[in-house]
Design an enzyme around this catalytic site. Sequence first.
Site, mmCIF file in Angstrom:
data_model
loop_
_atom_site.group_PDB
_atom_site.id
_atom_site.type_symbol
_atom_site.label_atom_id
_atom_site.label_comp_id
_atom_site.label_asym_id
_atom_site.label_seq_id
_atom_site.Cartn_x
_atom_site.Cartn_y
_atom_site.Cartn_z
ATOM 1 N N SER A 6 0.849 -1.190 0.000
ATOM 2 C CA SER A 6 0.000 0.000 0.000
ATOM 3 C C SER A 6 0.889 1.246 0.000
ATOM 4 C CB SER A 6 -0.916 0.004 1.228
ATOM 5 O OG SER A 6 -1.699 1.178 1.211
ATOM 6 N N HIS A 31 -0.578 -1.702 -4.331
ATOM 7 C CA HIS A 31 -1.948 -1.339 -3.942
ATOM 8 C C HIS A 31 -2.137 0.174 -4.052
ATOM 9 C CE1 HIS A 31 -5.684 -2.182 -1.726
ATOM 10 N NE2 HIS A 31 -5.457 -1.064 -1.055
ATOM 11 N N ASP A 33 -4.599 3.190 -3.372
ATOM 12 C CA ASP A 33 -5.776 3.620 -2.621
ATOM 13 C C ASP A 33 -6.297 4.934 -3.187
ATOM 14 O OD1 ASP A 33 -6.215 1.699 -0.462
ATOM 15 O OD2 ASP A 33 -4.214 2.279 0.222
ATOM 16 N N ASP A 171 -7.275 -5.954 4.050
ATOM 17 C CA ASP A 171 -6.641 -4.638 3.967
ATOM 18 C C ASP A 171 -6.838 -3.873 5.272
ATOM 19 O OD1 ASP A 171 -5.704 -2.140 3.256
ATOM 20 O OD2 ASP A 171 -7.128 -1.824 1.621
#
Length: 220
Positions: A6, A31, A33, A171
């Site tokens: 992330s 990842h 976001d 997550d």
Amino acid sequence: MKISASILAAKLTGLATELPTYKKESIDLIHIDVMDGNFVPQISFGEAFTKEVKSHTDIPLDVHLMVSNPELHVPKYFDLKPYCITFHIETTNFSVRLAEEIKKQGIRVGVSLNPQTPPESISQILPYLDLVLLMTVDPGFYGQSFVKSGFEKIAAVRKLTKPYDIELEVDGGVNESNMEELAKLGVDITVVGSGLYKTGDPNAQGKKLKELAASGRTRS
Ligand code: DX5
Ligand code: ZN
């Protein structure tokens, strides 16, 4: 266990030099976001930044849309051919149409649930999915603690997804302390933000987390 890094928790201005150093044996997915300041209070990044990230890495992108009206945003990511596009079940009344639209592009489709959203809320859409992303923190922030109901909820969602060919992704608040248990519960992908970047060596940390997951699997 696949590790999805992330990058929200990384030093964003250093990514152009950092991304090319990521080793595929430590980090499987990047990842992304995406936050719109509406579904969640923050605004993070969007398709232009995601395109920039892609230009610095061959590691496939895992796009997590934390946005209202995802039907307006999903098509912006088609050209980037990510590993998957995930939208939140809480944000749309058009989940089947949206899932089919993503699939038509040859992209895997994921649906995400917030901690307070009941597992059954995805029952009707399961046959259309490739992935379920279970939030184990409230969406919008990195560095929070794994919610207390997390393991129980994972087991309930796993039960629902089992008859299907669906990857289970978790997550929020993932780190060394819960990786073995997550592997034991059959989680396929873990998103790791602060738990990956805190040491300053995401490759070494990714490898360590994968080793913990492997030992959790053998004990399941
Ligand atoms: C939260 C995001 C997560 C977050 C994970 O809204 O979806 O991907 O960045 O960060 P950690 O691993 O620090 O909880
Ligand atoms: Zn996320």
